[in-house]
Design an enzyme around this catalytic site. Structure first.
Site, PDB file in Angstrom:
ATOM      1  N   ASP A  69       0.975  -1.065   0.067  1.00  0.00           N
ATOM      2  CA  ASP A  69      -0.021  -0.039   0.033  1.00  0.00           C
ATOM      3  C   ASP A  69       0.985   1.218   0.002  1.00  0.00           C
ATOM      4  O   ASP A  69       1.328   1.789   0.931  1.00  0.00           O
ATOM      5  CB  ASP A  69      -0.926   0.156   1.127  1.00  0.00           C
ATOM      6  CG  ASP A  69      -1.881   1.374   1.193  1.00  0.00           C
ATOM      7  OD1 ASP A  69      -1.726   2.050   0.287  1.00  0.00           O
ATOM      8  OD2 ASP A  69      -2.598   1.336   2.362  1.00  0.00           O
ATOM      9  N   SER A 145      -3.170  13.536 -14.949  1.00  0.00           N
ATOM     10  CA  SER A 145      -4.415  13.453 -15.499  1.00  0.00           C
ATOM     11  C   SER A 145      -4.766  14.655 -15.991  1.00  0.00           C
ATOM     12  O   SER A 145      -4.189  15.832 -16.094  1.00  0.00           O
ATOM     13  CB  SER A 145      -5.454  13.333 -14.444  1.00  0.00           C
ATOM     14  OG  SER A 145      -6.612  13.367 -14.783  1.00  0.00           O
ATOM     15  N   TYR A 156      -9.054  14.687  -6.438  1.00  0.00           N
ATOM     16  CA  TYR A 156      -8.490  14.149  -7.439  1.00  0.00           C
ATOM     17  C   TYR A 156      -7.462  15.184  -8.463  1.00  0.00           C
ATOM     18  O   TYR A 156      -6.249  15.060  -8.617  1.00  0.00           O
ATOM     19  CB  TYR A 156      -9.345  13.357  -8.373  1.00  0.00           C
ATOM     20  CG  TYR A 156      -8.440  12.770  -9.512  1.00  0.00           C
ATOM     21  CD1 TYR A 156      -8.046  11.166  -9.466  1.00  0.00           C
ATOM     22  CD2 TYR A 156      -8.422  13.034 -10.859  1.00  0.00           C
ATOM     23  CE1 TYR A 156      -7.360  10.729 -10.333  1.00  0.00           C
ATOM     24  CE2 TYR A 156      -8.084  12.349 -11.798  1.00  0.00           C
ATOM     25  CZ  TYR A 156      -7.391  11.451 -11.659  1.00  0.00           C
ATOM     26  OH  TYR A 156      -6.674  10.319 -12.752  1.00  0.00           O
TER      27      TYR A 156
END
Length: 257
Positions: A69, A145, A156
């Site tokens: 993780d 992105s 995000y």
């Protein structure tokens, strides 16, 4: 098992070792498959799904899955160390792992998104660069992105913008060590993370189709391999003089100077 020939490959990745975070699905898996097909031995990082990791490990020849993780900043350096211990070195890092949450009013969700994207970048990139020193250099590719170009009032978008700025700044720090760092900003790519947002919202999908001029080139479905091809280029020596750049892969969805 993946058996694509590496002979006469213009990418010449034979013998190199790549670590791909988020490598069991979406863009990460597409990148892992392409790198392996052109000679890389690939370490595939994943967070939870053991069954899928085993399937991908079996499908990509010479790969090994590493469960970790990476939202925990102490985990990134340990992951890099484990990869080097297993493969003997590290030449390429593709940092593709990511999540998105719809509810930004929830502080826990906001923190989780920022940790997965931004905190992991801060932990992984220095560790990877130190490992690459032993190989005389390397290539780091960070997935961002369209959200960090257009602006996005979400966790995000905020995480992606920070991830981009950190990566480009880091490129300046490690260039003299023959380590290249570039970002790939993806537009709407149909992956397991993106699909749920479109399945329940036909209007959103219709709008995306209208604003993406190259949509029809893939029969309406831009998929992970469209980004994987750019990652493959950046990992190769064809991009040997390219660092500190953001390459937008969005089918014309967002064009700006």
């Amino acid at each position: 098992m993946s058996t694509a020939s590496t002979q006469d490959s213009v990418f010449d990745l034979d013998g190199k070792v790549a670590l791909v975070t988020g490598g069991t699905s979406g863009i990460g898996r597409a990148a892992a498959e392409m790198l392996a097909a052109h000679g890389c031995r690939v370490a595939i990082n994943y967070a939870a799904n053991d069954k899928r990791a085993a399937e991908v490990e079996d499908a990509i020849e010479g790969s090994k899955a590493f469960k970790a993780d990476i939202s925990d900043p102490e985990v990134g350096p340990r992951l890099v160390a484990d990869v080097v211990q297993h493969f003997g070195k590290l030449d390429v890092l593709v940092h593709s792992a990511g999540i998105s949450k719809r509810d930004d009013t929830n502080p826990h969700d906001f923190d989780r998104v920022v940790k997965v994207h931004l905190h992991s970048t801060h932990a992984l990139l220095p560790a990877a660069a130190d490992a690459m020193d032993d190989s005389g250099g390397g290539s780091i590719i960070v997935l961002t992105s369209i959200a960090n170009n257009k602006g996005s009032a979400t966790s995000y978008g905020a995480a992606m913008a920070g991830k981009l700025c950190y990566s480009l700044g880091f490129a300046r720090l490690v260039a003299k060590r023959n380590i290249r760092v570039n970002a790939v900003a993806a537009g709407t790519i149909f992956t397991e993370m993106v699909n749920p947002f479109f399945k329940s919202n036909a209007a959103r999908r219709e709008h995306t189709e209208k604003v993406m001029p190259l949509w029809d080139k893939r029969e309406g479905i831009p998929e992970g391999d469209q980004v994987g091809k750019v990652i493959l280029f950046l990992a190769s020596d064809l991009a040997s003089h390219l660092t500190g750049e953001e390459i937008r892969v969005n089918g014309g969805q967002w064009i700006a100077v």
